[in-house]
Design a protein around this motif. Structure first.
Motif, PDB file in Angstrom:
ATOM      1  N   LEU A 152       0.838  -1.199   0.000  1.00 61.07           N
ATOM      2  CA  LEU A 152       0.000   0.000   0.000  1.00 61.07           C
ATOM      3  C   LEU A 152       0.875   1.252   0.000  1.00 61.07           C
ATOM      4  N   SER A 153       0.299   2.358  -0.442  1.00 63.57           N
ATOM      5  CA  SER A 153       0.996   3.642  -0.324  1.00 63.57           C
ATOM      6  C   SER A 153       1.061   4.051   1.144  1.00 63.57           C
ATOM      7  N   GLY A 154       1.874   5.070   1.429  1.00 65.75           N
ATOM      8  CA  GLY A 154       1.990   5.540   2.815  1.00 65.75           C
ATOM      9  C   GLY A 154       0.658   5.998   3.389  1.00 65.75           C
ATOM     10  N   GLY A 155      -0.109   6.737   2.591  1.00 68.23           N
ATOM     11  CA  GLY A 155      -1.412   7.202   3.062  1.00 68.23           C
ATOM     12  C   GLY A 155      -2.374   6.051   3.297  1.00 68.23           C
ATOM     13  N   GLN A 156      -2.369   5.077   2.387  1.00 66.68           N
ATOM     14  CA  GLN A 156      -3.243   3.914   2.559  1.00 66.68           C
ATOM     15  C   GLN A 156      -2.854   3.108   3.792  1.00 66.68           C
ATOM     16  N   LYS A 157      -1.548   2.996   4.035  1.00 68.04           N
ATOM     17  CA  LYS A 157      -1.111   2.268   5.236  1.00 68.04           C
ATOM     18  C   LYS A 157      -1.612   2.950   6.512  1.00 68.04           C
ATOM     19  N   GLN A 158      -1.567   4.276   6.534  1.00 67.03           N
ATOM     20  CA  GLN A 158      -2.046   4.969   7.734  1.00 67.03           C
ATOM     21  C   GLN A 158      -3.551   4.781   7.904  1.00 67.03           C
ATOM     22  N   LEU A 159      -4.299   4.786   6.796  1.00 66.68           N
ATOM     23  CA  LEU A 159      -5.735   4.519   6.871  1.00 66.68           C
ATOM     24  C   LEU A 159      -5.999   3.089   7.324  1.00 66.68           C
ATOM     25  N   LEU A 160      -5.172   2.144   6.873  1.00 66.99           N
ATOM     26  CA  LEU A 160      -5.309   0.756   7.324  1.00 66.99           C
ATOM     27  C   LEU A 160      -5.047   0.653   8.818  1.00 66.99           C
ATOM     28  N   ALA A 161      -4.018   1.333   9.297  1.00 65.71           N
ATOM     29  CA  ALA A 161      -3.726   1.312  10.736  1.00 65.71           C
ATOM     30  C   ALA A 161      -4.894   1.892  11.531  1.00 65.71           C
ATOM     31  N   ILE A 162      -5.464   2.978  11.039  1.00 67.65           N
ATOM     32  CA  ILE A 162      -6.615   3.589  11.708  1.00 67.65           C
ATOM     33  C   ILE A 162      -7.810   2.633  11.692  1.00 67.65           C
ATOM     34  N   ALA A 163      -8.056   2.001  10.546  1.00 69.43           N
ATOM     35  CA  ALA A 163      -9.172   1.049  10.442  1.00 69.43           C
ATOM     36  C   ALA A 163      -8.997  -0.107  11.419  1.00 69.43           C
ATOM     37  N   GLY A 164      -7.746  -0.586  11.563  1.00 69.45           N
ATOM     38  CA  GLY A 164      -7.487  -1.692  12.477  1.00 69.45           C
ATOM     39  C   GLY A 164      -7.754  -1.346  13.931  1.00 69.45           C
ATOM     40  N   VAL A 165      -7.641  -0.064  14.268  1.00 65.54           N
ATOM     41  CA  VAL A 165      -7.980   0.393  15.615  1.00 65.54           C
ATOM     42  C   VAL A 165      -9.486   0.601  15.757  1.00 65.54           C
ATOM     43  N   LEU A 166     -10.079   1.271  14.790  1.00 57.70           N
ATOM     44  CA  LEU A 166     -11.495   1.627  14.913  1.00 57.70           C
ATOM     45  C   LEU A 166     -12.426   0.428  14.809  1.00 57.70           C
ATOM     46  N   VAL A 167     -11.999  -0.632  14.126  1.00 58.73           N
ATOM     47  CA  VAL A 167     -12.846  -1.816  14.022  1.00 58.73           C
ATOM     48  C   VAL A 167     -13.102  -2.428  15.391  1.00 58.73           C
ATOM     49  N   MET A 168     -12.228  -2.114  16.359  1.00 53.15           N
ATOM     50  CA  MET A 168     -12.381  -2.625  17.725  1.00 53.15           C
ATOM     51  C   MET A 168     -13.406  -1.819  18.530  1.00 53.15           C
ATOM     52  N   GLN A 169     -13.872  -0.718  17.950  1.00 58.10           N
ATOM     53  CA  GLN A 169     -14.882   0.148  18.570  1.00 58.10           C
ATOM     54  C   GLN A 169     -14.461   0.681  19.943  1.00 58.10           C
ATOM     55  N   PRO A 170     -13.259   1.265  20.015  1.00 57.60           N
ATOM     56  CA  PRO A 170     -12.848   1.881  21.294  1.00 57.60           C
ATOM     57  C   PRO A 170     -13.644   3.147  21.552  1.00 57.60           C
ATOM     58  N   GLN A 171     -13.672   3.568  22.800  1.00 56.27           N
ATOM     59  CA  GLN A 171     -14.353   4.808  23.152  1.00 56.27           C
ATOM     60  C   GLN A 171     -13.468   6.022  22.923  1.00 56.27           C
ATOM     61  N   ARG A 172     -12.152   5.819  22.912  1.00 56.36           N
ATOM     62  CA  ARG A 172     -11.186   6.894  22.697  1.00 56.36           C
ATOM     63  C   ARG A 172     -10.083   6.393  21.778  1.00 56.36           C
ATOM     64  N   VAL A 173      -9.489   7.331  21.036  1.00 52.70           N
ATOM     65  CA  VAL A 173      -8.356   6.976  20.181  1.00 52.70           C
ATOM     66  C   VAL A 173      -7.248   8.000  20.404  1.00 52.70           C
ATOM     67  N   VAL A 174      -6.044   7.490  20.643  1.00 49.99           N
ATOM     68  CA  VAL A 174      -4.865   8.331  20.788  1.00 49.99           C
ATOM     69  C   VAL A 174      -4.065   8.235  19.491  1.00 49.99           C
ATOM     70  N   PHE A 175      -3.749   9.373  18.892  1.00 51.63           N
ATOM     71  CA  PHE A 175      -2.963   9.435  17.668  1.00 51.63           C
ATOM     72  C   PHE A 175      -1.609  10.053  18.004  1.00 51.63           C
ATOM     73  N   ASP A 176      -0.534   9.307  17.744  1.00 57.11           N
ATOM     74  CA  ASP A 176       0.811   9.819  18.014  1.00 57.11           C
ATOM     75  C   ASP A 176       1.445  10.268  16.704  1.00 57.11           C
ATOM     76  N   GLU A 177       1.377  11.559  16.425  1.00 59.81           N
ATOM     77  CA  GLU A 177       1.947  12.157  15.216  1.00 59.81           C
ATOM     78  C   GLU A 177       1.518  11.395  13.959  1.00 59.81           C
ATOM     79  N   PRO A 178       0.202  11.313  13.697  1.00 62.02           N
ATOM     80  CA  PRO A 178      -0.298  10.453  12.615  1.00 62.02           C
ATOM     81  C   PRO A 178      -0.024  10.966  11.215  1.00 62.02           C
ATOM     82  N   THR A 179       0.416  12.219  11.068  1.00 59.47           N
ATOM     83  CA  THR A 179       0.624  12.779   9.722  1.00 59.47           C
ATOM     84  C   THR A 179       2.087  13.101   9.431  1.00 59.47           C
TER      85      THR A 179
END
Length: 243
Positions: A152-179
């Motif tokens: 995947l491209s760099g942007g797609q990889k970051q979206l994949l990482a985000i999807a892998g977190v959000l699929v777990m349905q957490p109540q909060r998400v911490v982003f460490d320098e995501p861009t």
């Protein structure tokens, strides 16, 4: 604004809700190297930004919030749950997105990577499949179901990482320098993703534009909270500090 040690604003925990992230007299060191000093905060807001120079302690602070790091001293609570003793439940509530998605992507294909956390939770197969497909569609990865994740491209990889977190349905998400590793177009895309989330978020960033519309911003300096308040005023203070 209210100001405390070294001219910093300090927010008291007194009247904030228990459904919050709380740090009580937290310090942390890596071996003999101290990185955080006696931090006390309660974060009950929906959108919290964190800024500071490299080495200021902000990334260690972020990792404390879901138990990736356990404090050397003091206590970190998530909705009253101690990250030392109730880590599994803490991580159900708080997802974490790393700066480098390659540190987070662990399975060979896109769909397998998103499904990984659900499998660990024992989610039934049909529910796993539905949630994975929903996440892939939501983040423009539906056509990459069986695609090798590392291609995947760099942007797609970051979206994949985000999807892998959000699929777990957490109540909060911490982003460490995501861009930090993304070009302008993908930085804007990730910013939109964060803006649209229903979850509470904590965003550590050097890209100050990401924090437009946030409820609160913390400035870390030498392992302490040097300023804490509304974004416009706090970021102005931070930028002036750098001048």
């Amino acid at each position: 604004m209210r100001w405390g040690r070294r001219g910093a604003e300090v927010t008291a925990a007194a009247d904030l809700p228990r459904t919050a992230l709380e740090l009580q007299n937290v310090s942390h060191a890596y071996g003999d190297r101290p990185v955080l000093h006696d931090v006390t905060l309660t974060l009950g807001e929906s959108r919290v930004g964190v800024v500071g120079a490299n080495g200021s302690g902000k990334s260690t602070f972020a990792r404390l919030l879901n138990g990736l790091v356990v404090p050397s001293a003091g206590t970190v609570l998530v909705d009253g749950l101690d990250t030392r003793t109730q880590l599994r439940e803490v991580r159900r509530r708080v997802g974490f997105v790393f700066q480098d998605p390659d540190a987070q992507i662990v399975h060979p294909t896109v769909a397998e990577d998103v499904e990984f956390g659900l499998t660990n939770l024992g989610v039934p197969a049909d529910e796993r499949a539905r949630r994975v497909e929903d996440m892939l569609a939501r983040y423009g990865l539906a056509g990459h179901h069986d695609h090798p994740a590392h291609l995947l491209s760099g942007g797609q990889k970051q979206l994949l990482a985000i999807a892998g977190v959000l699929v777990m349905q957490p109540q909060r998400v911490v982003f460490d320098e995501p861009t930090t590793l993304l070009d302008l177009a993908n930085t804007r895309r990730v910013a939109r993703v964060i803006d649209e989330l229903e979850q509470h978020v904590v965003v550590v960033t050097h890209h100050l534009d990401l924090l437009t519309g946030f409820d609160r911003v913390l400035v870390f300096e030498d392992g302490r909270v040097a300023a804490d308040g509304a974004p416009a005023e706090t970021l102005r203070w931070y930028v002036d500090r750098l001048s």
